[in-house]
Design a protein around this motif. Structure first.
Motif, PDB file in Angstrom:
ATOM      1  N   THR A  98     -20.798  51.870 -10.791  1.00  0.00           N
ATOM      2  CA  THR A  98     -20.048  52.738  -9.861  1.00  0.00           C
ATOM      3  C   THR A  98     -18.601  52.257  -9.743  1.00  0.00           C
ATOM      4  OG1 THR A  98     -22.027  53.279  -8.600  1.00  0.00           O
ATOM      5  CG2 THR A  98     -19.924  53.549  -7.453  1.00  0.00           C
ATOM      6  N   LEU A  99     -18.429  50.946  -9.587  1.00  0.00           N
ATOM      7  CA  LEU A  99     -17.075  50.390  -9.430  1.00  0.00           C
ATOM      8  C   LEU A  99     -16.245  50.564 -10.700  1.00  0.00           C
ATOM      9  CD1 LEU A  99     -17.911  47.169  -7.381  1.00  0.00           C
ATOM     10  CD2 LEU A  99     -16.865  49.294  -6.552  1.00  0.00           C
ATOM     11  N   LEU A 100     -16.897  50.450 -11.850  1.00  0.00           N
ATOM     12  CA  LEU A 100     -16.211  50.649 -13.130  1.00  0.00           C
ATOM     13  C   LEU A 100     -15.799  52.117 -13.264  1.00  0.00           C
ATOM     14  CD1 LEU A 100     -15.381  49.512 -15.910  1.00  0.00           C
ATOM     15  CD2 LEU A 100     -17.693  50.039 -16.723  1.00  0.00           C
ATOM     16  N   GLU A 101     -16.731  52.989 -12.948  1.00  0.00           N
ATOM     17  CA  GLU A 101     -16.487  54.436 -13.033  1.00  0.00           C
ATOM     18  C   GLU A 101     -15.339  54.861 -12.110  1.00  0.00           C
ATOM     19  OE1 GLU A 101     -20.292  56.776 -13.200  1.00  0.00           O
ATOM     20  OE2 GLU A 101     -19.286  57.863 -11.574  1.00  0.00           O
ATOM     21  N   LYS A 102     -15.283  54.234 -10.949  1.00  0.00           N
ATOM     22  CA  LYS A 102     -14.232  54.565  -9.976  1.00  0.00           C
ATOM     23  C   LYS A 102     -12.968  53.744 -10.225  1.00  0.00           C
ATOM     24  CE  LYS A 102     -17.126  57.201  -7.559  1.00  0.00           C
ATOM     25  NZ  LYS A 102     -17.029  58.669  -7.528  1.00  0.00           N
ATOM     26  N   LYS A 103     -12.950  53.010 -11.379  1.00  0.00           N
ATOM     27  CA  LYS A 103     -11.794  52.207 -11.788  1.00  0.00           C
ATOM     28  C   LYS A 103     -11.384  51.132 -10.769  1.00  0.00           C
ATOM     29  CE  LYS A 103      -9.933  56.046 -14.550  1.00  0.00           C
ATOM     30  NZ  LYS A 103     -10.903  55.838 -15.651  1.00  0.00           N
ATOM     31  N   LYS A 104     -12.376  50.574 -10.084  1.00  0.00           N
ATOM     32  CA  LYS A 104     -12.100  49.496  -9.136  1.00  0.00           C
ATOM     33  C   LYS A 104     -12.148  48.136  -9.844  1.00  0.00           C
ATOM     34  CE  LYS A 104     -11.749  52.171  -5.567  1.00  0.00           C
ATOM     35  NZ  LYS A 104     -10.432  52.373  -4.924  1.00  0.00           N
ATOM     36  N   ILE A 105     -12.856  48.060 -10.955  1.00  0.00           N
ATOM     37  CA  ILE A 105     -12.910  46.843 -11.769  1.00  0.00           C
ATOM     38  C   ILE A 105     -12.726  47.258 -13.224  1.00  0.00           C
ATOM     39  CG2 ILE A 105     -14.366  45.483 -10.200  1.00  0.00           C
ATOM     40  CD1 ILE A 105     -16.800  46.248 -11.919  1.00  0.00           C
ATOM     41  N   ASP A 106     -12.325  46.268 -14.054  1.00  0.00           N
ATOM     42  CA  ASP A 106     -12.120  46.614 -15.470  1.00  0.00           C
ATOM     43  C   ASP A 106     -13.403  46.363 -16.272  1.00  0.00           C
ATOM     44  OD1 ASP A 106     -12.230  43.855 -15.955  1.00  0.00           O
ATOM     45  OD2 ASP A 106     -10.049  43.637 -15.914  1.00  0.00           O
ATOM     46  N   GLU A 107     -13.379  46.796 -17.518  1.00  0.00           N
ATOM     47  CA  GLU A 107     -14.543  46.703 -18.407  1.00  0.00           C
ATOM     48  C   GLU A 107     -15.047  45.272 -18.551  1.00  0.00           C
ATOM     49  OE1 GLU A 107     -16.256  48.947 -20.214  1.00  0.00           O
ATOM     50  OE2 GLU A 107     -15.046  50.780 -20.231  1.00  0.00           O
ATOM     51  N   LYS A 108     -14.093  44.318 -18.714  1.00  0.00           N
ATOM     52  CA  LYS A 108     -14.504  42.934 -18.955  1.00  0.00           C
ATOM     53  C   LYS A 108     -15.212  42.355 -17.727  1.00  0.00           C
ATOM     54  CE  LYS A 108     -13.184  38.346 -20.481  1.00  0.00           C
ATOM     55  NZ  LYS A 108     -14.144  37.783 -19.529  1.00  0.00           N
ATOM     56  N   THR A 109     -14.644  42.620 -16.550  1.00  0.00           N
ATOM     57  CA  THR A 109     -15.251  42.140 -15.308  1.00  0.00           C
ATOM     58  C   THR A 109     -16.669  42.692 -15.164  1.00  0.00           C
ATOM     59  OG1 THR A 109     -13.067  42.040 -14.292  1.00  0.00           O
ATOM     60  CG2 THR A 109     -14.955  42.062 -12.791  1.00  0.00           C
ATOM     61  N   ALA A 110     -16.811  43.970 -15.433  1.00  0.00           N
ATOM     62  CA  ALA A 110     -18.124  44.613 -15.337  1.00  0.00           C
ATOM     63  C   ALA A 110     -19.096  44.009 -16.358  1.00  0.00           C
ATOM     64  CB  ALA A 110     -17.982  46.115 -15.565  1.00  0.00           C
ATOM     65  N   ALA A 111     -18.621  43.858 -17.586  1.00  0.00           N
ATOM     66  CA  ALA A 111     -19.478  43.330 -18.653  1.00  0.00           C
ATOM     67  C   ALA A 111     -19.913  41.895 -18.350  1.00  0.00           C
ATOM     68  CB  ALA A 111     -18.741  43.400 -19.991  1.00  0.00           C
ATOM     69  N   ASP A 112     -18.981  41.065 -17.861  1.00  0.00           N
ATOM     70  CA  ASP A 112     -19.301  39.681 -17.519  1.00  0.00           C
ATOM     71  C   ASP A 112     -20.375  39.623 -16.428  1.00  0.00           C
ATOM     72  OD1 ASP A 112     -17.478  38.778 -19.321  1.00  0.00           O
ATOM     73  OD2 ASP A 112     -15.975  38.118 -17.854  1.00  0.00           O
ATOM     74  N   ALA A 113     -20.198  40.457 -15.428  1.00  0.00           N
ATOM     75  CA  ALA A 113     -21.140  40.455 -14.297  1.00  0.00           C
ATOM     76  C   ALA A 113     -22.527  40.919 -14.762  1.00  0.00           C
ATOM     77  CB  ALA A 113     -20.621  41.337 -13.169  1.00  0.00           C
ATOM     78  N   ILE A 114     -22.544  41.951 -15.590  1.00  0.00           N
ATOM     79  CA  ILE A 114     -23.835  42.453 -16.083  1.00  0.00           C
ATOM     80  C   ILE A 114     -24.483  41.439 -17.035  1.00  0.00           C
ATOM     81  CG2 ILE A 114     -24.934  44.270 -17.493  1.00  0.00           C
ATOM     82  CD1 ILE A 114     -23.481  46.281 -15.889  1.00  0.00           C
ATOM     83  N   ALA A 115     -23.662  40.828 -17.872  1.00  0.00           N
ATOM     84  CA  ALA A 115     -24.189  39.821 -18.799  1.00  0.00           C
ATOM     85  C   ALA A 115     -24.798  38.649 -18.028  1.00  0.00           C
ATOM     86  CB  ALA A 115     -23.071  39.328 -19.722  1.00  0.00           C
ATOM     87  N   PHE A 116     -24.125  38.255 -16.952  1.00  0.00           N
ATOM     88  CA  PHE A 116     -24.649  37.162 -16.125  1.00  0.00           C
ATOM     89  C   PHE A 116     -26.026  37.512 -15.588  1.00  0.00           C
ATOM     90  CE2 PHE A 116     -25.593  35.633 -11.910  1.00  0.00           C
ATOM     91  CZ  PHE A 116     -25.586  34.262 -12.107  1.00  0.00           C
ATOM     92  N   THR A 117     -26.119  38.693 -15.024  1.00  0.00           N
ATOM     93  CA  THR A 117     -27.397  39.134 -14.438  1.00  0.00           C
ATOM     94  C   THR A 117     -28.503  39.120 -15.485  1.00  0.00           C
ATOM     95  OG1 THR A 117     -26.177  40.529 -12.915  1.00  0.00           O
ATOM     96  CG2 THR A 117     -28.490  41.023 -13.175  1.00  0.00           C
ATOM     97  N   GLN A 118     -28.187  39.671 -16.650  1.00  0.00           N
ATOM     98  CA  GLN A 118     -29.201  39.774 -17.695  1.00  0.00           C
ATOM     99  C   GLN A 118     -29.611  38.417 -18.254  1.00  0.00           C
ATOM    100  OE1 GLN A 118     -27.382  42.619 -20.339  1.00  0.00           O
ATOM    101  NE2 GLN A 118     -28.227  44.378 -19.220  1.00  0.00           N
ATOM    102  N   SER A 119     -28.653  37.464 -18.253  1.00  0.00           N
ATOM    103  CA  SER A 119     -28.957  36.165 -18.862  1.00  0.00           C
ATOM    104  C   SER A 119     -29.502  35.160 -17.841  1.00  0.00           C
ATOM    105  CB  SER A 119     -27.715  35.598 -19.531  1.00  0.00           C
ATOM    106  OG  SER A 119     -26.717  35.356 -18.550  1.00  0.00           O
ATOM    107  N   HIS A 120     -29.560  35.552 -16.570  1.00  0.00           N
ATOM    108  CA  HIS A 120     -30.096  34.639 -15.564  1.00  0.00           C
ATOM    109  C   HIS A 120     -31.294  35.237 -14.877  1.00  0.00           C
ATOM    110  CE1 HIS A 120     -26.189  32.743 -16.234  1.00  0.00           C
ATOM    111  NE2 HIS A 120     -26.770  31.645 -15.807  1.00  0.00           N
ATOM    112  N   GLN A 121     -32.340  35.417 -15.641  1.00  0.00           N
ATOM    113  CA  GLN A 121     -33.579  35.934 -15.093  1.00  0.00           C
ATOM    114  C   GLN A 121     -34.398  34.776 -14.552  1.00  0.00           C
ATOM    115  OE1 GLN A 121     -34.494  39.226 -14.774  1.00  0.00           O
ATOM    116  NE2 GLN A 121     -32.345  39.524 -15.328  1.00  0.00           N
ATOM    117  N   LEU A 122     -34.844  34.906 -13.327  1.00  0.00           N
ATOM    118  CA  LEU A 122     -35.614  33.835 -12.695  1.00  0.00           C
ATOM    119  C   LEU A 122     -37.094  33.931 -13.057  1.00  0.00           C
ATOM    120  CD1 LEU A 122     -33.796  34.105  -9.290  1.00  0.00           C
ATOM    121  CD2 LEU A 122     -33.406  32.401 -11.063  1.00  0.00           C
ATOM    122  N   ARG A 123     -37.514  35.063 -13.568  1.00  0.00           N
ATOM    123  CA  ARG A 123     -38.908  35.205 -13.988  1.00  0.00           C
ATOM    124  C   ARG A 123     -38.968  36.135 -15.197  1.00  0.00           C
ATOM    125  NH1 ARG A 123     -43.803  34.284 -11.349  1.00  0.00           N
ATOM    126  NH2 ARG A 123     -42.500  32.769 -10.304  1.00  0.00           N
TER     127      ARG A 123
END
Lengths: 200, 200
Positions: free
Chosen positions: B175-200
């Protein structure tokens, strides 16, 4: 909801009990005020919040802050009904995250009204006020549903904190006696206890 | 208030931040979700509560219980708006008074919905659920504003707790990327973090 109706409702919910109770201060008391039952009664919660807001009608403030835990819902209900920003004081500092002791958005110099359920010695209100003052907030008033009239008002006044109350313990006892919910002896014992256990 | 409007409001309030943060779990994260700012914005608080209530629309429950502290005002707002009794779980047992761990009025066998702000591992929800279960309550559902998608949903499901969420971290980032509140790299980094830090 009229104050008398709130008092009767509290009595019916068991939020005002007569018997033999150990208070936070270490004293034994023939009356126990346990307002936590209000949190499970949304209509009463809103009525209590309105009565607190009314008791603070002559005060100007920018923020409300409830003393954990029982008064948190009171502060939330005031905040929602009157669109007044709320801040939240933690009981202890978090070891992680932003490590704030006071949560929410505020600016130094804003005036904060403390919201509490019951005041006996005023200690919980005082601790909250001191933590808010450390954050640069102006804290001169606290509003409470029940002032137990055991010296808290005076103790707080000495720290330049004015206590505004919806009810006093004796006014509640008188209401219950008048409405024949308790007998003369029970009322007299509870009032005698309050008068003979002044903390200041 | 539409979910996108809530997400934008949270971003503007600094409740969603991008940078380098230490999480409760000990992990460092490029995104920090700090929903405590909502408590100082009554209109947003009500909107968040409505969105939580909506996310739980297919669940039947008798009580709501917020996980301290941020979700307490959420639960209060739901309780008031929909006349649903609330109960309150303390962080620690009181040494005085009635000594209850769960405050408020409830009966064994009632169904309680847990309300939480953010779920990462689900640990806080789990602790709350266990304490409520010890009191004889039926706890099968929790509703959360933000599911960080790091395994909490699965961990809770293993304990027969179904997680219902208003947003996921990735839906908010999109949503924030779509509304241009954050840039592509920021969004990608945040999503990559989530995906690579699975607790289970």
């Amino acid at each position: 909801m009229h104050i008398d109706a709130i008092v009767l409702h509290l009595f019916e919910l068991g939020a005002l009990r007569f018997g033999d109770f150990l208070l936070k201060s270490g004293l034994r008391s023939p009356i126990y005020v346990d307002l936590r039952a209000t949190i499970s009664n949304p209509r009463l919660l809103v009525a209590v919040a309105e009565s607190l807001h009314g008791a603070a009608r002559n005060i100007s403030y920018d923020l409300v802050c409830g003393v954990p835990y029982t008064a948190l819902p009171f502060a939330t209900a005031i905040s929602i009904a009157h669109n007044i920003p709320m801040i939240l004081k933690r009981r202890e500092k978090k070891a992680h995250g932003t490590g704030k002791m006071v949560e929410g958005i505020f600016q130094k110099g804003q005036r904060c009204l403390i919201v509490e359920d019951v005041v006996t010695s005023g200690q919980s209100v005082l601790e909250t006020a001191q933590q808010l003052a450390e954050e640069g907030l102006i804290v001169e008033d606290a509003v409470v549903l029940v002032d137990r009239e055991q010296g808290g008002r005076k103790i707080l006044a000495e720290k330049t904190l004015q206590l505004h109350s919806v009810c006093t313990l004796s006014s509640m006892i008188h209401t219950l006696l008048e409405k024949k919910k308790i007998d003369e002896k029970t009322a007299a014992d509870a009032i005698a206890f309050t008068q003979s256990h002044q903390l200041r």
